[in-house]
Design an enzyme around this catalytic site. Structure first.
Site, mmCIF file in Angstrom:
data_model
loop_
_atom_site.group_PDB
_atom_site.id
_atom_site.type_symbol
_atom_site.label_atom_id
_atom_site.label_comp_id
_atom_site.label_asym_id
_atom_site.label_seq_id
_atom_site.Cartn_x
_atom_site.Cartn_y
_atom_site.Cartn_z
ATOM 1 N N SER A 1 0.792 -1.235 0.000
ATOM 2 C CA SER A 1 0.000 0.000 0.000
ATOM 3 C C SER A 1 0.822 1.282 0.000
ATOM 4 C CB SER A 1 -0.963 0.015 1.183
ATOM 5 O OG SER A 1 -2.042 -0.852 0.933
ATOM 6 N N LYS B 1 0.178 3.472 -2.971
ATOM 7 C CA LYS B 1 -0.916 4.445 -3.052
ATOM 8 C C LYS B 1 -0.419 5.887 -3.117
ATOM 9 C CE LYS B 1 -4.526 1.703 -0.722
ATOM 10 N NZ LYS B 1 -3.902 0.376 -0.758
ATOM 11 N N TYR C 1 -10.860 2.837 4.353
ATOM 12 C CA TYR C 1 -9.694 2.409 3.589
ATOM 13 C C TYR C 1 -10.115 1.357 2.576
ATOM 14 C CZ TYR C 1 -4.753 1.281 2.918
ATOM 15 O OH TYR C 1 -3.497 1.101 2.407
#
Length: 409
Positions: A83, A86, A193
């Site tokens: 992640s 991102k 999320y």
């Protein structure tokens, strides 16, 4: 800088089994100030050299013929950053805002019409999902702030059930079918999320005419010299990468075969990148420098300022995020006083001895973590490759490293 202070903390984290191995790295506005790596690349095999906490390079191979599975982890080791991808996608999207091809508060369906057909999941009639139209259209800004209404299966039991009854792969599967998933709340009503960054990556592709991997190679990775950062590692790179580890029956670390489809069906802006600590530090230094690294400008300073400013208003980043998949991610307790900027988590309260208020950062599911402390003039990251995310040992290693780093500088 007194690196031995930090070395001792990292070596101890490996020695007591908090993490299978660890790399940490840091830079100030003038360049790198710390680098340390401890433990074998593949845990469960003998470490080639017993780490010497007084020497950041103490885990260099004893000789050039060290077994490939017995080689040490280094700052050039290839890791799955999950992640942490991102924030890279957010930078790409902000570049397109700066170019005038994207408006930050425009509805996402302006650029990706299929978003308009998604409903909000409100329950089930037996095994039949019940959906309703969203109360508003999700915006680009909401994709960057995880307030667009998209979730992840591991933190939303309703979404996990939807995936089970529809036979749809989960959000980290590498399948394009993840874009069939419904919203889990109305846009703008809460922080959740989820797969927003994957939608963001698709938007960059739509407006730029380039696949996300080619876009990033041309406009971010190439200019920053991040030549080992990729969505598509070669078979040789994958074989030499740091494997994912889990705890075995007696608590020791075991390497597992973690990879899903090879290659995935698309370059995932939510979790798809492989990188090295040295490569990713260049990206961090660019953010620390207000969008510039050396002679290379990636983002305008105003865009970087916006990244590190509260973008969710009165909404809060949840202090606790419960997990429905404890083998993947532990229940997360981040504490109070947290907000979200554009692509980064912001702390509004400083804990003694740690990063300054207003710092931004984020983590990857395999226990990687970076932050950029613009007020303190420092950026840093710490890496291992293990599951579940933020189990107590990994969290202890994170916090002790950060405190030691700020003590040493």
């Amino acid at each position: 800088m007194h690196p031995a202070t930090v070395d001792r903390v990292l070596a101890a984290a490996v020695a007591r089994g908090d993490v299978p191995n660890v790399v940490a790295i840091a830079a100030d506005r003038d360049g790198p100030v710390y680098e340390g790596a401890f433990g074998p690349r593949v845990a469960g095999t003998p470490d080639p050299v017993t780490p010497d906490p007084a020497n950041a390079n103490a885990n260099a191979p004893a000789n050039a013929n060290a077994n490939a599975k017995n080689d040490p982890i280094t700052a050039d080791s290839l890791l799955r950053i999950a992640s942490m991808t991102k924030v890279v996608a957010t930078v790409a999207a902000l570049r397109e805002v700066e170019s005038g091809l994207v408006e930050l508060d425009a509805p996402v369906d302006t650029y990706l019409p299929d978003v308009a057909g998604l409903g909000v999941l409100v329950g089930f009639d037996g095994d039949t999902p019940k959906l309703r139209p969203p109360a508003s259209r999700a915006t680009v800004r909401q994709l960057m702030t995880h307030t667009a209404g998209f979730g992840y299966w591991f933190a939303n039991e309703e979404l996990a059930r939807w995936q089970a009854v529809t036979g749809t792969p989960h959000g980290a599967s590498g399948s394009r079918r993840i874009f069939e998933a419904p919203l889990t709340s109305d846009p703008g009503t809460r922080f959740e999320y989820g797969i927003s960054a994957d939608w963001l990556g698709r938007m960059v592709e739509a407006v730029s005419g380039l696949s996300l991997d080619r876009y990033l190679d041309a406009h971010v990775f190439g200019p920053l010299g991040m030549h080992r950062t990729t969505f598509w590692p070669t078979p040789g790179q994958r074989a030499g990468s740091v494997p994912v580890h889990v705890r075995g029956e007696h608590g020791g670390w075991l390497a597992i075969d973690f990879d899903g489809p090879v290659p995935p069906e698309y370059p995932s802006a939510g979790a798809g990148l492989f990188s090295t600590p040295r490569d990713f530090l260049a990206f961090q230094r660019m953010l620390l420098g207000g969008g510039v690294l050396g002679e290379v400008r990636i983002l305008g300073e105003a865009s970087v300022e916006a990244m590190f400013r509260n973008q969710i208003g009165a909404l809060d980043f949840p202090a606790t995020i419960g997990s429905s998949e404890p083998t993947v991610i532990s229940d997360l307790n981040f504490g109070p006083g947290l907000k979200w900027g554009l692509g980064v988590l912001l702390n509004t309260v400083r804990r003694p001895g740690l990063r300054a208020t207003g710092s931004g950062g984020w983590s990857g599911a395999l226990n990687t973590h970076f932050w950029v402390d613009r007020r303190g003039g420092l950026t840093s990251a710490i890496y291992t490759q293990s599951l579940p995310m933020l189990e107590p040992g990994a969290l202890r290693a994170y916090v002790e490293f950060e405190r030691a780093l700020y003590t040493a500088i």
